[in-house]
Motif scaffolding. Structure first.
Motif, PDB file in Angstrom:
ATOM      1  N   PHE A  77       9.474   2.479   4.075  1.00  0.00           N
ATOM      2  CA  PHE A  77      10.708   2.606   3.349  1.00  0.00           C
ATOM      3  C   PHE A  77      10.056   0.787   2.241  1.00  0.00           C
ATOM      4  CE2 PHE A  77      11.944   3.526   7.852  1.00  0.00           C
ATOM      5  CZ  PHE A  77      13.076   4.002   7.295  1.00  0.00           C
ATOM      6  N   GLN A  78       9.256   0.671   2.810  1.00  0.00           N
ATOM      7  CA  GLN A  78       9.289  -0.027   1.251  1.00  0.00           C
ATOM      8  C   GLN A  78       9.265   0.411   0.291  1.00  0.00           C
ATOM      9  OE1 GLN A  78       9.046  -3.799   1.003  1.00  0.00           O
ATOM     10  NE2 GLN A  78       8.332  -3.806  -1.700  1.00  0.00           N
ATOM     11  N   ALA A  79       8.311   1.270  -0.128  1.00  0.00           N
ATOM     12  CA  ALA A  79       8.550   1.731  -1.322  1.00  0.00           C
ATOM     13  C   ALA A  79       9.501   2.867  -1.933  1.00  0.00           C
ATOM     14  CB  ALA A  79       7.429   3.174  -1.237  1.00  0.00           C
ATOM     15  N   ARG A  80      10.725   3.490  -0.734  1.00  0.00           N
ATOM     16  CA  ARG A  80      12.236   3.519  -1.415  1.00  0.00           C
ATOM     17  C   ARG A  80      12.646   2.194  -1.527  1.00  0.00           C
ATOM     18  NH1 ARG A  80      15.722   6.811   2.612  1.00  0.00           N
ATOM     19  NH2 ARG A  80      16.383   5.086   3.618  1.00  0.00           N
ATOM     20  N   GLU A  99      14.892  -3.036   7.242  1.00  0.00           N
ATOM     21  CA  GLU A  99      13.975  -1.773   8.189  1.00  0.00           C
ATOM     22  C   GLU A  99      12.666  -2.125   7.915  1.00  0.00           C
ATOM     23  OE1 GLU A  99      14.313   0.636  10.867  1.00  0.00           O
ATOM     24  OE2 GLU A  99      15.884  -0.229  10.037  1.00  0.00           O
ATOM     25  N   THR A 100      12.292  -2.203   6.241  1.00  0.00           N
ATOM     26  CA  THR A 100      10.848  -2.867   6.567  1.00  0.00           C
ATOM     27  C   THR A 100      10.442  -3.943   7.179  1.00  0.00           C
ATOM     28  OG1 THR A 100      11.188  -1.786   4.139  1.00  0.00           O
ATOM     29  CG2 THR A 100       8.966  -3.486   4.489  1.00  0.00           C
ATOM     30  N   ILE A 101      11.015  -4.456   6.498  1.00  0.00           N
ATOM     31  CA  ILE A 101      10.964  -6.389   7.153  1.00  0.00           C
ATOM     32  C   ILE A 101      11.172  -6.017   9.590  1.00  0.00           C
ATOM     33  CG2 ILE A 101      11.469  -8.967   7.699  1.00  0.00           C
ATOM     34  CD1 ILE A 101      12.157  -8.537   4.877  1.00  0.00           C
ATOM     35  N   ARG A 102      11.913  -5.421   9.624  1.00  0.00           N
ATOM     36  CA  ARG A 102      11.914  -4.659  10.894  1.00  0.00           C
ATOM     37  C   ARG A 102      10.731  -4.104  11.854  1.00  0.00           C
ATOM     38  NH1 ARG A 102      13.314  -1.345  14.978  1.00  0.00           N
ATOM     39  NH2 ARG A 102      13.612   0.364  13.078  1.00  0.00           N
ATOM     40  N   LEU A 103      10.338  -3.219  11.149  1.00  0.00           N
ATOM     41  CA  LEU A 103       9.640  -2.478  10.958  1.00  0.00           C
ATOM     42  C   LEU A 103       8.129  -3.261  11.490  1.00  0.00           C
ATOM     43  CD1 LEU A 103      10.224   1.206   9.707  1.00  0.00           C
ATOM     44  CD2 LEU A 103      10.109   0.871  12.222  1.00  0.00           C
ATOM     45  N   ASP A 104       7.694  -3.705  10.026  1.00  0.00           N
ATOM     46  CA  ASP A 104       7.376  -5.236  10.504  1.00  0.00           C
ATOM     47  C   ASP A 104       6.642  -6.251   9.229  1.00  0.00           C
ATOM     48  OD1 ASP A 104       4.459  -6.316   9.540  1.00  0.00           O
ATOM     49  OD2 ASP A 104       3.491  -4.045   8.815  1.00  0.00           O
ATOM     50  N   PRO A 105       6.941  -7.164  10.294  1.00  0.00           N
ATOM     51  CA  PRO A 105       7.588  -8.842   9.784  1.00  0.00           C
ATOM     52  C   PRO A 105       6.524  -8.544   8.779  1.00  0.00           C
ATOM     53  CG  PRO A 105       8.184  -8.504  12.423  1.00  0.00           C
ATOM     54  CD  PRO A 105       6.732  -7.441  11.547  1.00  0.00           C
ATOM     55  N   GLY A 106       5.670  -8.236   9.029  1.00  0.00           N
ATOM     56  CA  GLY A 106       3.595  -9.760   8.340  1.00  0.00           C
ATOM     57  C   GLY A 106       3.726  -8.945   6.509  1.00  0.00           C
ATOM     58  N   ILE A 107       4.862  -7.748   5.854  1.00  0.00           N
ATOM     59  CA  ILE A 107       4.757  -7.349   4.509  1.00  0.00           C
ATOM     60  C   ILE A 107       5.658  -8.744   3.617  1.00  0.00           C
ATOM     61  CG2 ILE A 107       5.306  -5.552   3.252  1.00  0.00           C
ATOM     62  CD1 ILE A 107       4.972  -3.641   5.291  1.00  0.00           C
ATOM     63  N   ALA A 108       4.516  -8.727   3.012  1.00  0.00           N
ATOM     64  CA  ALA A 108       4.842 -10.459   2.184  1.00  0.00           C
ATOM     65  C   ALA A 108       5.835  -9.351   0.718  1.00  0.00           C
ATOM     66  CB  ALA A 108       3.846 -10.655   1.252  1.00  0.00           C
ATOM     67  N   ALA A 109       5.765  -8.211   0.377  1.00  0.00           N
ATOM     68  CA  ALA A 109       6.411  -7.957  -1.001  1.00  0.00           C
ATOM     69  C   ALA A 109       7.702  -7.198  -0.085  1.00  0.00           C
ATOM     70  CB  ALA A 109       5.945  -6.443  -0.960  1.00  0.00           C
ATOM     71  N   ALA A 110       7.770  -7.109   1.477  1.00  0.00           N
ATOM     72  CA  ALA A 110       9.051  -6.452   1.495  1.00  0.00           C
ATOM     73  C   ALA A 110      10.110  -7.989   1.532  1.00  0.00           C
ATOM     74  CB  ALA A 110       9.394  -6.482   2.831  1.00  0.00           C
ATOM     75  N   TYR A 111      10.259  -9.408   1.295  1.00  0.00           N
ATOM     76  CA  TYR A 111      10.529 -10.468   1.449  1.00  0.00           C
ATOM     77  C   TYR A 111      10.224 -10.907   0.197  1.00  0.00           C
ATOM     78  CZ  TYR A 111       9.294 -11.264   6.433  1.00  0.00           C
ATOM     79  OH  TYR A 111       9.601 -10.991   8.411  1.00  0.00           O
ATOM     80  N   VAL A 112       9.642 -10.617  -0.964  1.00  0.00           N
ATOM     81  CA  VAL A 112       9.727 -10.683  -1.772  1.00  0.00           C
ATOM     82  C   VAL A 112      11.000  -9.996  -2.503  1.00  0.00           C
ATOM     83  CG1 VAL A 112       8.803 -10.733  -4.671  1.00  0.00           C
ATOM     84  CG2 VAL A 112       7.667 -11.673  -2.943  1.00  0.00           C
ATOM     85  N   SER A 113      10.922  -9.149  -2.307  1.00  0.00           N
ATOM     86  CA  SER A 113      11.781  -7.943  -2.574  1.00  0.00           C
ATOM     87  C   SER A 113      13.225  -8.002  -2.244  1.00  0.00           C
ATOM     88  CB  SER A 113      11.248  -6.244  -2.333  1.00  0.00           C
ATOM     89  OG  SER A 113      10.427  -5.949  -2.479  1.00  0.00           O
ATOM     90  N   ARG A 114      13.400  -8.240  -1.200  1.00  0.00           N
ATOM     91  CA  ARG A 114      14.787  -8.754  -0.813  1.00  0.00           C
ATOM     92  C   ARG A 114      15.289 -10.418  -0.785  1.00  0.00           C
ATOM     93  NH1 ARG A 114      15.762  -9.349   5.898  1.00  0.00           N
ATOM     94  NH2 ARG A 114      14.934 -11.144   5.483  1.00  0.00           N
ATOM     95  N   GLY A 115      14.395 -10.930  -1.267  1.00  0.00           N
ATOM     96  CA  GLY A 115      14.555 -12.444  -1.742  1.00  0.00           C
ATOM     97  C   GLY A 115      15.245 -11.860  -3.684  1.00  0.00           C
TER      98      GLY A 115
END
Length: 320
Positions: A77-80, A99-115
């Motif tokens: 999901f992060q890649a897409r 969805e990335t954060i729901r599946l794995d709340p520990g991925i920093a890059a997902a918070y950067v991307s959503r932020g």
């Protein structure tokens, strides 16, 4: 299904990815998919290769297949989401990062991307929350510091912005965006020497840095208006000219240089810049006002009256 062929093609495709031979990698992963159309790893890695070729649509197609085959992978999901973000489809990207954060709340890059999306939507408080979580998870995440610093800057929290952008520069002294934005924060705090140092350092690192040239020109123009030092006006015009050489259709640069020429009493050059700005943005009433003033200063009262009449018309149409 010949698993030996699949293993061989996969290993060779991964080797091609490592050396950036993207077409070869795509061929090998496609070979796997012909043998096994539901091979999730081949779809994902071919998507990676397409992403590296900046073929966002093809990457999204492969990542979508990978997600269909394995809907529990946060990294898929992060890649897409990254591809949707690059393609400008922020709503789809936002959904994938959620969805990335729901599946794995520990991925920093997902918070950067959503932020980043929150920041682009001007939802600055939400952006700062996400970027702060990214920094908590990865204290060396330069991008998170840059975007949080930018969000603080947009919110007017200048000291917080300077701290974050300074930390980004400590981690990566060559971060031009951080240096330029910190210069803007210094400028807004009236710390002109520090701002000038940052803008000039950014330009020294990258002579095509439009933002640094523009903001340095604004700083020089401000100093001229405060001190009437003609050298500051010359430097401001030179910086705005550099911006125009790099991006000829940037309206604000033509306006800024036109204002500089007006202060320099080079009214003909001011008319040229304001005319170019009008060509680029014909419904902007204030541009006709500026050009009318320049025509008036040249003694061309007929041209000035025409411009002022256009201002009145656009004002009545609600176009400021």
């Amino acid at each position: 299904m010949d698993t030996g062929d699949i293993d061989y093609l996969y290993e060779r495709g991964m080797d091609s990815l490592k050396i950036n031979d993207l077409d070869a990698a795509i061929r090998d992963f496609a070979g796997i998919i012909r043998i096994d159309p539901e091979n999730v790893d081949a779809h994902f890695q071919r998507g990676v290769a397409y992403a590296l070729k900046f073929d966002h649509e093809a990457a999204i197609r492969d990542f979508s297949v990978a997600i269909r085959l394995n809907p529990h992978s946060a990294h898929f999901f992060q890649a897409r989401g990254n591809m949707y973000q690059f393609a400008g489809n922020l709503d789809a990207a936002f959904a994938d990062f959620n969805e990335t954060i729901r599946l794995d709340p520990g991925i920093a890059a997902a918070y950067v991307s959503r932020g980043k999306i929150y920041a682009q939507r001007r939802e600055l408080d939400s952006a700062i929350v996400d970027l702060s979580e990214a920094i908590r998870l990865d204290q060396a995440n330069v991008e998170a510091y840059v975007w949080r610093g930018s969000s603080f800057l947009d919110r007017g929290a200048l000291d917080a912005a300077i701290r974050d952008l300074g930390e980004a520069l400590r981690l990566d002294p060559h971060q031009i965006t951080a240096r330029t934005l910190r210069g803007v924060a210094y400028h807004r705090k009236n710390m002109l020497a520090e701002a000038l140092q940052d803008f000039s350092a950014a330009i020294n690192q990258d002579v095509t840095c439009i933002d640094a040239f523009y903001h340095r020109g604004q700083l020089y123009y401000r100093r001229f208006m405060q001190s009437a030092n003609p050298a500051d006006l010359e430097w401001a015009i030179a910086d705005f000219s550099a911006v125009i050489r790099l991006k000829p259709d940037l309206v604000k640069a033509h306006i800024a240089r036109g204002m500089g020429y007006f202060e320099q009493r080079d009214f003909q050059s001011a008319v040229r810049d304001f005319s170019e700005a009008i060509h680029l943005e014909p419904d902007n009433a204030r541009l006709y006002r500026y050009r009318g003033d320049a025509h008036g200063a040249l003694g061309d009262q007929n041209a000035a009256r025409r411009d002022y009449a256009e201002v009145g018309l656009l004002d009545r149409l609600g176009k400021k």
